[in-house]
Design a protein around this motif. Sequence first.
Motif, PDB file in Angstrom:
ATOM      1  N   GLN A  22      -3.378  -7.434  27.356  1.00 52.12           N
ATOM      2  CA  GLN A  22      -4.703  -6.956  27.725  1.00 52.12           C
ATOM      3  C   GLN A  22      -5.146  -7.627  29.031  1.00 52.12           C
ATOM      4  OE1 GLN A  22      -6.196  -4.469  26.094  1.00 52.12           O
ATOM      5  NE2 GLN A  22      -4.460  -4.418  24.678  1.00 52.12           N
ATOM      6  N   PRO A  23      -6.006  -6.978  29.806  1.00 54.96           N
ATOM      7  CA  PRO A  23      -6.495  -7.582  31.053  1.00 54.96           C
ATOM      8  C   PRO A  23      -7.227  -8.893  30.779  1.00 54.96           C
ATOM      9  CG  PRO A  23      -7.068  -5.250  30.929  1.00 54.96           C
ATOM     10  CD  PRO A  23      -6.564  -5.626  29.581  1.00 54.96           C
ATOM     11  N   GLY A  24      -7.119  -9.807  31.751  1.00 53.56           N
ATOM     12  CA  GLY A  24      -7.899 -11.035  31.674  1.00 53.56           C
ATOM     13  C   GLY A  24      -7.323 -12.134  30.812  1.00 53.56           C
ATOM     14  N   VAL A  25      -6.089 -11.979  30.333  1.00 52.07           N
ATOM     15  CA  VAL A  25      -5.452 -13.038  29.550  1.00 52.07           C
ATOM     16  C   VAL A  25      -4.138 -13.413  30.229  1.00 52.07           C
ATOM     17  CG1 VAL A  25      -6.503 -12.281  27.396  1.00 52.07           C
ATOM     18  CG2 VAL A  25      -4.256 -11.406  28.039  1.00 52.07           C
ATOM     19  N   GLU A  26      -3.636 -14.619  29.908  1.00 50.03           N
ATOM     20  CA  GLU A  26      -2.401 -15.058  30.540  1.00 50.03           C
ATOM     21  C   GLU A  26      -1.203 -14.297  29.991  1.00 50.03           C
ATOM     22  OE1 GLU A  26      -1.718 -19.160  29.777  1.00 50.03           O
ATOM     23  OE2 GLU A  26      -1.286 -18.895  27.652  1.00 50.03           O
TER      24      GLU A  26
END
Length: 288
Positions: A22-26
Amino acid sequence: MTVLSTYAVGTERYFGLGPVPQPGVELLLHPLGTDELADLLPESGGDPDALTAGRKRIELTPEDRRMARPLPPLFPEHVGDALVSGFMMTHNVKVDAATPDQPTWFFKGLGDRLKLSGEPLAVPGDAVAVCEEAEIVLVYVGDATTGRPRYAGHTFGNDLTDIGRFKQHNGHLSYAKLCDAAISPSLHLGPPPTAVTGRTTIERDGSLAWEGSFTTGTDALHYDLDAITETLFSYTSLHHPGRVHYVYIGADRSSFHGGHTMTHGDRITLDFQSHAVQLTNSVTWTGR
C-alpha cells in the motif's frame, strides 16, 4: 494469502512477499539476481522461506520507494516471452441461449500490452466505443520441460475493449480486443477467488463522469474455470518453456452498459475493494 510483487531498482530486480503493498509504507525486498521468479516458484512450492533463503533483504522507506518501479507479475526479461489473452462472455449475467460450451478465447498481444496503474492505456485511433472490464487475471508459466502452461497465481486487471466494434460485427472481436490492458503488479499465490467486489469511477477533466459497482470471481462464472483453461492449454501451439501467459477471465457489466461513452483522456479507476487492489489509468486514442 501470500502476495508476491516484483520491482526494478536501477538495473536490478527484487521481489517482496506479504500483503498487497500500500502507498506510504516501507517495502521489504529480496534481490533476484540472475534468477527468474517464474523458475523459482515451482521449485519452492510458493513457500516464503524457500523463496527468500540466502537472499539479503533491503528496506525501502516510503520516500525511497520512488526508486522501485513495479513490474507485472512474473514478467519475463523479453516482452515476446509474455502472451496476453482472455475469455469473453464468461459471466452468468451475460449468458443466453447462444452461449457455447467453451467460451471464445481472444489474443490481446505480447507483454508490452500490459500497463501498470498510472500508465496510459492506448486504443486504436478509430475505436468505436471503448469500455473498461474489471477482471481476475490468471498467470501461467510454461513448464521447463514440456512447455505446458502451469498455474502460478492470479492478479487483477482492466481488459480495455472496443466494445462498439464488437457490437457492430461480432466477428470482429479479435480487433476489438487489440487495446492495452492494465494489470496489478501483485501476484496472489493461491486459487482464484470465488467472489470479488469493487467499484469503477471514470473522471473527465477532473470531474466524475460515471461510477458503478462490479462483481466477479469464480462464483460469478457460467463456466467451470478449470475445465475451460484445461481445454485452452491442451493446444500445443501454446506450449513453450518459460512463456508467461496472462489470461483475463471475463467481466461483469461495464460503464458502456451503464450508458457512458468514453473519450480520449478519460481517467478510469478500478477499485477491487474486496482485495485491496486499485488501478488508475487514463485512456489514449492512438494510431493502430
